[in-house]
Design a protein around this motif. Sequence first.
Motif, short mmCIF file in Angstrom:
data_model
loop_
_atom_site.label_atom_id
_atom_site.label_comp_id
_atom_site.label_asym_id
_atom_site.label_seq_id
_atom_site.Cartn_x
_atom_site.Cartn_y
_atom_site.Cartn_z
N ALA A 199 6.64 1.94 -6.33
CA ALA A 199 5.68 2.21 -7.39
C ALA A 199 4.62 3.17 -6.87
N ALA A 200 4.05 3.94 -7.78
CA ALA A 200 3.00 4.88 -7.41
C ALA A 200 2.00 4.99 -8.55
N ARG A 201 0.75 5.26 -8.15
CA ARG A 201 -0.32 5.42 -9.13
C ARG A 201 -0.95 6.79 -8.90
N MET A 202 -1.09 7.53 -9.97
CA MET A 202 -1.69 8.86 -9.92
C MET A 202 -2.75 8.93 -11.00
N GLY A 203 -4.00 8.71 -10.59
CA GLY A 203 -5.07 8.66 -11.58
C GLY A 203 -4.88 7.46 -12.49
N ASN A 204 -4.76 7.70 -13.77
CA ASN A 204 -4.57 6.63 -14.74
C ASN A 204 -3.12 6.47 -15.16
#
Length: 738
Positions: A199-204
């Motif tokens: 999983a990855a989060r980029m900003g929102n």
Amino acid sequence: MVAGRLRNALMAGSALAAFTLVPLAHAQDASEGSSTTVLERLQVRGGGEDATGVADTPLATETSSEDIENAQITSIEDLGRRLEPGVGFNSSNGSVNIRGLDGARVLTAIDGIQIPYLEDGARGADGGINSFDFNSLEAIDIVRGGDSSRGGSGALGGAMILRTLEPEDLIQEGRDTGGYLRSIYDSKDSSISGFAGIAARMGNSSVLFQGGYRSGNETESNGNVGGYGPTRTEANPADYDENNLLFKLRQATEGGHTFGLTAERYDIDTDTDLMSEQTPTGNYRPGDWWGSEGTRRERLSFDYNYEAADDASFFDTANAVVYWQRLRRSSGTSGSRYTSVIGPYSRLSEVTNESYGLSGLGEKTLELGGLSHKFTVGGNFSTGTTSQYSSGQDSCATAPSFTCNFLHTNQADMPDVDSTQFGIYIDDEITIGDSRFSLTPGIRFDWYDHSPKDTAAYQVNPNYTGLPAGQDDYQFSPKLLGKYEVTSEFDVFAQWAMAFRAPTASELYLDYGAPGTYLSIGNADLDPESSHGFEIGGTYDNGSLRGRATAFYNRYKNFIDTRSLSTAEQTALGIAPGTYPFGVTQSINRASVEIYGAEFSIEKQFDNGFSLNGGLAYARGVDRDTGEVLGSVAPFKAVIGAGYATETWGANVNWIGVASVSENSTANFKAPSYGIVDATAWWKPEKLNGFSVQAGVYNIFDETYYDAVSLRDVTMNQPEEYYSEPGRSFKVSITQRF
């Protein structure tokens, strides 16, 4: 061979992780090297929420992904054995059993989407609700008792509510990426599996990929007689392949809105050498008689979640899911016949449900008339088609005989059925001042419509006389729940609720058999099942001591069953006497059935790392007209365990005891009582961040025992040991989180 499967599983899991890590690593590097001001990150959650609201009740208990991993849960059977004593799995009809009911009487949903229970009525392709992998789950909620006030049709015995992993579940605090690799070996079916998630989060925005592959053999019995024919007690040799894929994309926006996309696929196929049915001089000869089973589920869904920033919003919270889903269940045999109708033979029955729908709910808390009201409004709509088809071949075209009347195939045993369901509910949790007492009245309205459709496959059915009538009906399902907070640690509750279940397509429209043999038919005039249920209970939790106790009573009306028809009843249906010399069976409504019982669980954690736990589940079901004890109700079960844990390792031992089946039960097989012992351990070394090992030895003393629920309707053609559960087995899992 085992080493080869292990290598393939690990390679598959590692490849999936590497494939997803590369672009995400580049994205993270790019963001770290940028001088752009980063806005405050929003919490990105999505379709893992229960968009039906079914599990928002004191009748529910939750099993988290951590519990699943620590207890090595890889099947519904494992869940009932180790964590939920009142839950079982009926392997004969492929359904979860809660409080003595299974099949279509237990609701199953995943991320707010109902997984339908499929029935072909006669050829064995039943099931489909276990079409998911436990490694893809964030949590499981088990709801006990009949309550359709939120779930609608099917929640007579209870519900199994599944929530899949979200990106946030794999990303550790302070990071933008995360994931895991896992491999499991289970000796009971010699299975090797590999799983990976990233999983990855980029900003929102956030994204998740998760998948797994498992390959194994037959689940062993505790018999030790091999060979061919009716004396065999070992399980028939089998090979299976199971895989799942899960993809999620989440986008959070200002104002508390989160939008999401989910794609999911699950598939399992099993091939079995039916050695128990083969003999050197019989109809089926050694090496030439095979069975096959398969389940495949696919879905695409769009979901929405909302968290209000202040009290001015119309809703405090809301969520919804719009979806497409297709579920297929198949069962077949193939080989050659040597004495009846000589020549090649094969059969494959497939049942498919394809549906579109939406479900959702909204909540709002208001102060009105000096009382606090928490209103919940929700509902669901779905439309889809259920179809069944039997394909195959035999030698009847060249060698017709009386036996050929039994070999009807290349036909549908019921028409295609278009079904539409609509439900809407509202309830109001009313808190009376500072009394710590709340009262929740609620009501749900459901409407359904089953419309059979003429097809060429149904028209070639030898019993075809035209299209049967459709059926539509509606139901109101009220409830009244009271809760009282005795102290901050102790709550009590009581509930009265109604539940109902609409007849399935097979129960309404099955048409299986042929003149000169037998006939099994549905009944288009069936009434929906309904129930009244009472429940009282309490929960206690002070951090180190947790307990739960409940008692329940449910009465069911218009219980759907099958029975043989008399000659007069056949004549009333327009069937000429003697047309079906081996009998006619039909779906019917039974007047009244009752199920009552109690459940209890307790867990104590000591400061020195030791712990004790226990649980029991007792239920009894009775046909009020005949006095017979229902065979679908599992016998009394108790679990007693002890454990010890430090920060880096722990161990547990559990004793599971099950009583015998009552002699006046309707079950074909009266399973005897048993007691088995399981031991598990885990290790998380300090110097290997994110690394863990779980291991377990099950049925340590190699007890021969039987699952009463799965065997209640089985006609035993083999010695008893053939139907026994696995003897001593072990399971090892290795996980690396990053």
